[in-house]
Write an enzyme that holds these catalytic residues in place. Structure first.
Site, mmCIF file in Angstrom:
data_model
loop_
_atom_site.group_PDB
_atom_site.id
_atom_site.type_symbol
_atom_site.label_atom_id
_atom_site.label_comp_id
_atom_site.label_asym_id
_atom_site.label_seq_id
_atom_site.Cartn_x
_atom_site.Cartn_y
_atom_site.Cartn_z
ATOM 1 N N ARG A 29 5.425 4.682 3.053
ATOM 2 C CA ARG A 29 6.801 3.890 2.719
ATOM 3 C C ARG A 29 8.038 4.582 2.925
ATOM 4 O O ARG A 29 8.162 5.546 2.674
ATOM 5 C CB ARG A 29 6.583 3.230 1.429
ATOM 6 C CG ARG A 29 5.436 2.022 1.309
ATOM 7 C CD ARG A 29 5.878 0.694 1.892
ATOM 8 N NE ARG A 29 4.773 -0.330 1.639
ATOM 9 C CZ ARG A 29 4.020 -0.505 2.640
ATOM 10 N NH1 ARG A 29 3.950 0.100 3.664
ATOM 11 N NH2 ARG A 29 3.013 -1.468 2.540
ATOM 12 N N HIS B 262 7.435 0.729 12.016
ATOM 13 C CA HIS B 262 6.580 0.311 11.118
ATOM 14 C C HIS B 262 5.354 -0.263 11.953
ATOM 15 O O HIS B 262 4.907 -1.447 11.525
ATOM 16 C CB HIS B 262 7.091 -0.624 10.198
ATOM 17 C CG HIS B 262 6.411 -0.732 8.878
ATOM 18 N ND1 HIS B 262 6.677 -0.945 7.605
ATOM 19 C CD2 HIS B 262 4.955 -0.757 8.778
ATOM 20 C CE1 HIS B 262 5.631 -1.002 6.591
ATOM 21 N NE2 HIS B 262 4.705 -0.771 7.345
HETATM 22 P P1 NDP Z 1 -5.406 3.998 -1.038
HETATM 23 O O1 NDP Z 1 -5.021 3.434 -2.331
HETATM 24 O O2 NDP Z 1 -6.573 3.907 -0.657
HETATM 25 O O3 NDP Z 1 -5.169 5.699 -1.136
HETATM 26 C C1 NDP Z 1 -3.988 6.134 -1.903
HETATM 27 C C2 NDP Z 1 -4.168 7.785 -2.062
HETATM 28 O O4 NDP Z 1 -3.106 8.312 -2.586
HETATM 29 C C3 NDP Z 1 -5.460 8.139 -2.812
HETATM 30 O O5 NDP Z 1 -6.039 9.301 -2.580
HETATM 31 C C4 NDP Z 1 -4.757 8.378 -4.276
HETATM 32 O O6 NDP Z 1 -5.351 9.155 -5.141
HETATM 33 C C5 NDP Z 1 -3.321 9.079 -3.600
HETATM 34 N N1 NDP Z 1 -2.257 8.997 -4.875
HETATM 35 C C6 NDP Z 1 -1.912 7.865 -5.377
HETATM 36 N N2 NDP Z 1 -0.989 8.351 -6.449
HETATM 37 C C7 NDP Z 1 -0.976 9.657 -6.284
HETATM 38 C C8 NDP Z 1 -0.223 10.706 -6.845
HETATM 39 N N3 NDP Z 1 0.700 10.140 -7.900
HETATM 40 N N4 NDP Z 1 -0.418 11.815 -6.701
HETATM 41 C C9 NDP Z 1 -1.455 12.232 -5.764
HETATM 42 N N5 NDP Z 1 -2.045 11.393 -5.184
HETATM 43 C C10 NDP Z 1 -1.815 9.825 -5.223
HETATM 44 O O7 NDP Z 1 -4.437 3.646 -0.060
HETATM 45 P P2 NDP Z 1 -4.495 3.524 1.647
HETATM 46 O O8 NDP Z 1 -5.025 4.949 2.128
HETATM 47 O O9 NDP Z 1 -5.154 2.419 2.123
HETATM 48 O O10 NDP Z 1 -2.921 3.357 2.010
HETATM 49 C C11 NDP Z 1 -2.074 4.181 1.721
HETATM 50 C C12 NDP Z 1 -0.655 3.706 2.087
HETATM 51 O O11 NDP Z 1 -0.465 3.744 3.477
HETATM 52 C C13 NDP Z 1 -0.439 2.175 1.635
HETATM 53 O O12 NDP Z 1 -0.149 2.221 0.315
HETATM 54 C C14 NDP Z 1 0.857 1.983 2.699
HETATM 55 O O13 NDP Z 1 1.863 2.350 2.006
HETATM 56 C C15 NDP Z 1 0.508 2.939 3.956
HETATM 57 N N6 NDP Z 1 0.388 2.078 4.926
HETATM 58 C C16 NDP Z 1 1.260 2.157 6.131
HETATM 59 C C17 NDP Z 1 0.825 1.400 7.325
HETATM 60 C C18 NDP Z 1 1.970 1.631 8.272
HETATM 61 O O14 NDP Z 1 1.621 0.935 9.409
HETATM 62 N N7 NDP Z 1 2.714 2.440 8.357
HETATM 63 C C19 NDP Z 1 -0.282 0.497 7.432
HETATM 64 C C20 NDP Z 1 -1.258 0.649 6.539
HETATM 65 C C21 NDP Z 1 -0.884 1.705 5.213
HETATM 66 P P3 NDP Z 1 -6.834 8.787 -5.918
HETATM 67 O O15 NDP Z 1 -7.803 9.119 -4.483
HETATM 68 O O16 NDP Z 1 -7.079 9.990 -6.905
HETATM 69 O O17 NDP Z 1 -6.626 7.467 -6.387
HETATM 70 C C1 OXD Z 2 0.401 -1.520 5.184
HETATM 71 C C2 OXD Z 2 1.447 -1.497 6.133
HETATM 72 O O1 OXD Z 2 0.556 -1.466 3.848
HETATM 73 O O2 OXD Z 2 1.344 -2.031 7.285
HETATM 74 O O3 OXD Z 2 -0.662 -2.195 5.504
HETATM 75 O O4 OXD Z 2 2.464 -1.213 5.885
#
Ligand code: NDP
Ligand code: OXD
Length: 318
Positions: free
Chosen positions: A233, A281
């Site tokens: 983000r 994006h």
């Molecule tokens: P998940 O919720 O599956 O994974 C999030 C990860 O971040 C987990 O490993 C979590 O830890 C870790 N995390 C969360 N908070 C913290 C913290 N404070 N410190 C350290 N680690 C932390 O999300 P996804 O993998 O599905 O997606 C991740 C992000 O990717 C989305 O939220 C979105 O913003 C972005 N995205 C962007 C896209 C694009 O086209 N640009 C497309 C899709 C997604 P734990 O495993 O311990 O819970």
């Molecule tokens: C998502 C994105 O969160 O596309 O899947 O940003």
């Protein structure tokens, strides 16, 4: 595209899908023909809507849907949904976790990791000057890549980069064991994770804890000459701190897919920066075919009295 004859007979509202709506309506008609799909401008009986698939929500829309059983986010990131106070706390918010979205992100990050690993921009600049300038680069196993966030996307990315031969570490909130990936967790292990990350990839959710995490303090802990790839983000990044880290050459380059303001305004300094590479994006896009199969699977779970998977937690903020 194959029809899903076992798709549940529920009523689902499509909201905030904008230009992708026609594509999704078509995909639902083929894959889940028994499901009643309602458009947000045609809600005649809000009390009949069971589920909602939503992207950019109109504030207050969901509060009207008194029979709603769950909300499906079109994206993996649910920061916008979690910050909408009109969504009742008891309502499950299901994050998008589907193979098409994951594979798209794996491909994007592999592409960008190779781009930074080989410093492709130097070749492009040399070509513009008509200069024949071969440069050296390490073997992938001598290149250390750090993945912030080891969830659905970060874990798949880390595994692919490790399988490709890169030396990969990852950082998450809770402890993890991922074959071939050196895993760190929590704030106390952040410095150790960062000190080796020559290419840093951000795949964290946007939360109170992670907002602004990509800032001067973090950059100072990266090895000199490191690159950044932010596909999470825009609000993870402190934009002026990135510009300063590039100006003093502590960071070499950055690829940004996400921005504080989207579309990125034409006057924004990132557009013309020689070491900032921009994608609009679209690092990855939810695939209607694989996503509808996943939505039907989750609805079948809910209708069968089982808890849905990949739900967002208000306590964790993601
Ligand atoms: P998940 O919720 O599956 O994974 C999030 C990860 O971040 C987990 O490993 C979590 O830890 C870790 N995390 C969360 N908070 C913290 C913290 N404070 N410190 C350290 N680690 C932390 O999300 P996804 O993998 O599905 O997606 C991740 C992000 O990717 C989305 O939220 C979105 O913003 C972005 N995205 C962007 C896209 C694009 O086209 N640009 C497309 C899709 C997604 P734990 O495993 O311990 O819970
Ligand atoms: C998502 C994105 O969160 O596309 O899947 O940003």
């Amino acid at each position: 595209m194959t029809a899903k004859r076992d798709a549940p007979r529920a009523c689902l509202l499509l909201a905030g899908m904008k230009e992708r709506e026609t594509e999704w309506l078509h995909a639902f008609s083929i894959q889940a023909p028994d499901m009643r799909i309602i458009h947000e401008d045609e809600i005649d009986a809000p009390e009949n809507i069971d589920y909602c698939l939503i992207w950019r929500q109109r504030p207050g829309l969901l509060a009207r849907l008194v029979r709603l059983k769950a909300v499906f986010s079109l994206g993996a990131g649910v920061d916008a949904l979690l910050s909408d106070p009109s969504i009742p706390e008891w309502l499950p918010i299901i994050r998008m976790a589907e193979p098409g979205l994951t594979e798209g992100m794996v491909e994007y990050i592999l592409w960008q990791t190779l781009f930074h690993h080989r410093r492709i921009w130097e070749l492009i600049e040399a070509q513009r000057r008509k200069e024949w300038r071969p440069h050296n680069y390490p073997a992938p196993w001598d290149r250390r890549v750090g993945v912030m966030g080891l969830g659905v996307l970060g874990k798949a990315v880390a595994l692919k980069l490790a399988a490709f031969g890169f030396s990969v570490s990852g950082w998450s909130r809770s402890a993890k064991e991922i074959p071939g990936v050196l895993c760190y967790n929590g704030r106390t292990e952040l410095a150790s994770f960062l000190e080796t990350a020559e290419i840093l990839i951000c795949l964290l959710p946007l939360t109170v804890e992670t907002r602004g995490i990509l800032g001067a303090r973090l950059f100072a802990q990266l090895p000199p000459g490191a690159s950044l790839v932010n596909a999470a983000r825009g609000a993870h990044l402190v934009e002026e701190d990135l510009l300063e880290a590039l100006r003093v050459s502590h960071l070499s380059a950055a690829t940004l897919d996400v921005f504080n303001e989207e579309p990125l305004p034409p006057t924004h300094p990132f557009w013309k920066h020689p070491r900032i590479f921009i994608t609009p994006h679209n690092a990855s896009i939810t695939d209607p075919e694989t996503a509808i199969a996943e939505i039907c699977r989750q609805i079948a779970r809910l209708e069968g009295g089982l808890a849905p998977e990949h739900t967002a937690s208000r306590a964790r903020d993601y």
